[in-house]
Write an enzyme that holds these catalytic residues in place. Structure first.
Site, PDB file in Angstrom:
ATOM      1  CD  GLN A 108      -2.759   1.158   2.479  1.00 31.70           C
ATOM      2  OE1 GLN A 108      -2.344   1.278   3.623  1.00 31.70           O
ATOM      3  NE2 GLN A 108      -4.027   0.957   2.201  1.00 31.70           N
ATOM      4  CE1 TYR A 183      -3.038   8.165   6.811  1.00 32.59           C
ATOM      5  CE2 TYR A 183      -4.854   6.757   6.134  1.00 32.59           C
ATOM      6  CZ  TYR A 183      -3.893   7.108   7.061  1.00 32.59           C
ATOM      7  OH  TYR A 183      -3.782   6.421   8.234  1.00 32.59           O
TER       8      TYR A 183
HETATM    9  C1  LIG Z   1      -5.557  -1.295  13.703  1.00 25.14           C
HETATM   10  C2  LIG Z   1      -5.991  -0.994  12.292  1.00 25.14           C
HETATM   11  C3  LIG Z   1      -5.087  -0.399  11.428  1.00 25.14           C
HETATM   12  C4  LIG Z   1      -5.461  -0.105  10.117  1.00 25.14           C
HETATM   13  N1  LIG Z   1      -4.557   0.430   9.246  1.00 25.14           N
HETATM   14  C5  LIG Z   1      -4.888   0.612   7.956  1.00 25.14           C
HETATM   15  C6  LIG Z   1      -3.919   1.046   7.019  1.00 25.14           C
HETATM   16  O1  LIG Z   1      -2.748   1.270   7.335  1.00 25.14           O
HETATM   17  N2  LIG Z   1      -4.333   1.200   5.740  1.00 25.14           N
HETATM   18  C7  LIG Z   1      -5.615   0.951   5.356  1.00 25.14           C
HETATM   19  O2  LIG Z   1      -5.941   1.123   4.181  1.00 25.14           O
HETATM   20  N3  LIG Z   1      -6.543   0.518   6.202  1.00 25.14           N
HETATM   21  C8  LIG Z   1      -6.206   0.341   7.493  1.00 25.14           C
HETATM   22  N4  LIG Z   1      -7.142  -0.132   8.370  1.00 25.14           N
HETATM   23  C9  LIG Z   1      -8.494  -0.421   7.867  1.00 25.14           C
HETATM   24  C10 LIG Z   1      -8.662  -1.851   7.423  1.00 25.14           C
HETATM   25  O3  LIG Z   1      -7.922  -2.211   6.303  1.00 25.14           O
HETATM   26  C11 LIG Z   1     -10.123  -2.092   7.056  1.00 25.14           C
HETATM   27  O4  LIG Z   1     -10.434  -1.204   5.983  1.00 25.14           O
HETATM   28  C12 LIG Z   1     -10.995  -1.843   8.246  1.00 25.14           C
HETATM   29  O5  LIG Z   1     -10.639  -2.747   9.252  1.00 25.14           O
HETATM   30  C13 LIG Z   1     -12.516  -1.927   7.983  1.00 25.14           C
HETATM   31  O6  LIG Z   1     -12.849  -2.887   7.099  1.00 25.14           O
HETATM   32  P1  LIG Z   1     -13.687  -2.444   5.809  1.00 25.14           P
HETATM   33  O7  LIG Z   1     -12.789  -1.527   5.056  1.00 25.14           O
HETATM   34  O8  LIG Z   1     -13.971  -3.726   5.123  1.00 25.14           O
HETATM   35  O9  LIG Z   1     -14.913  -1.745   6.329  1.00 25.14           O
HETATM   36  C14 LIG Z   1      -6.780  -0.409   9.676  1.00 25.14           C
HETATM   37  C15 LIG Z   1      -7.669  -1.032  10.566  1.00 25.14           C
HETATM   38  C16 LIG Z   1      -7.291  -1.324  11.843  1.00 25.14           C
HETATM   39  C17 LIG Z   1      -8.286  -1.999  12.759  1.00 25.14           C
END
Ligand SMILES: Cc1cc2nc3c(=O)[nH]c(=O)nc-3n(C[C@H](O)[C@H](O)[C@H](O)COP(=O)(O)O)c2cc1C
Length: 295
Positions: A108, A183
């Site tokens: 990413q 972002y």
């Molecule tokens: C602790 C944590 C850190 C995360 N860091 C990122 C990240 O660095 N980049 C990103 O795109 N999404 C990040 N997310 C989001 C997840 O990829 C994911 O999108 C989110 O858990 C919700 O799921 P959904 O997108 O299917 O609703 C993070 C989620 C959590 C719980």
């Protein structure tokens, strides 16, 4: 009576191979990028390698290594990775480990814009779509943000392209351009942060223009060898932000510009983090795991 409508074909099995651009995955299980917190000095650790190797050994098609800033001034926190020539051999260890288990690896690539607690190069005004108060940075003395000029946009798009080239050198099979969650590229997409009056602001088509330029640059740099995917917040989950209808317009533009896959998410890290995380914040567990962050 004979059925006159052809019934829709059944969805493909999640265990069947998936073609995304030049890449074919062994199945359709893709680990989403989620900041692992395993790069304390900005380089991948053995723990990060093990994390992704274990996911690959578990049988997924592709794992996504979260948050690699395209340049040092794209970092939110000092302990994240940013792309530079010196990181390539370290990332190669990770991609080799994932490949040995039969999975593909995606990196990413992103830029924080004004979502930063750092004073990059001593600057207190990180770049964003628009100038003004910086809601997140304010907590860390980064009180204001500045509107990017077109020259800034050309430079940052070139940084995305160079980061994608370094990802290819590091053995990745795909890059995911982060356009969600508040972002930099999302700061352009969302009317919550884009108040521009030039051709990069206003309608959803105009707000999509800079993210689309970045996609074009990345596709030109690596599109023949790597899958190029985009992560998009379908809804900002906050009043005055993008709705699913707005994001559907952006999604079509990204598809037309050659995005090989869209990773759909939601929310913004300042206005609606609960939407981003998909659940309430597990603050008790977070305090136990990283007490220094809550001191
Ligand atoms: C602790 C944590 C850190 C995360 N860091 C990122 C990240 O660095 N980049 C990103 O795109 N999404 C990040 N997310 C989001 C997840 O990829 C994911 O999108 C989110 O858990 C919700 O799921 P959904 O997108 O299917 O609703 C993070 C989620 C959590 C719980």
């Amino acid at each position: 009576m004979q059925e006159t409508h052809a019934s829709a074909p059944p969805p493909p099995s999640p265990f069947s191979p998936l073609r995304i651009g030049p890449l074919t995955l062994r199945n359709r299980f893709i680990k989403a990028g989620a900041n692992e917190g395993m790069t304390p000095v900005g380089l991948p650790t053995q723990a990060l390698v093990k994390h992704h190797r274990d996911l690959a050994a578990g049988g997924i098609g592709m794992t996504t290594v979260a948050y690699a800033a395209v340049a040092a001034d794209g970092l939110t926190f000092s302990h994240q990775m940013h792309m530079h020539a010196g990181i390539v051999p370290h990332l190669r260890v990770l991609t080799d480990a994932v490949h040995r288990e039969g999975a593909a690896a995606c990196l990413q690539i992103t830029h924080a814009g004004s979502f930063t607690m750092m004073r990059h190069g001593g600057s207190r005004t990180p770049p964003s779509a628009s100038s003004g108060l910086n809601a997140f940075g304010m907590l860390y003395g980064v009180y204001f943000q500045r509107a990017m000029s077109e020259v800034d946009m050309v430079r940052v798009a070139a940084e995305f392209a160079e980061a994608a080239r370094l990802a290819r050198e590091s053995g990745f099979d795909a890059v995911e351009i982060h356009m969600g969650h508040g972002y930099l590229l999302n700061q352009f997409l969302s009317p919550l942060s884009n108040r521009r009056h030039d051709r990069f602001g206003g309608s959803v088509e105009q707000r999509s223009r800079f993210p689309l330029h970045v996609l074009h640059q990345v596709k030109d740099a690596v599109g023949a060898q790597l899958a190029v995917t985009c992560k998009l917040s379908v809804s900002d989950g906050a009043a005055g932000g993008n709705s699913a209808e707005d994001s559907a317009v952006t999604a079509r533009l990204l598809e037309d510009a050659g995005a090989d896959l869209l990773t759909l998410s939601g929310g913004r890290n300042v206005e609606s983090p609960w939407v981003l995380f998909g659940s309430p914040m597990p603050t008790a567990q977070m305090k136990a795991a990283a007490p220094h962050l809550f001191a």
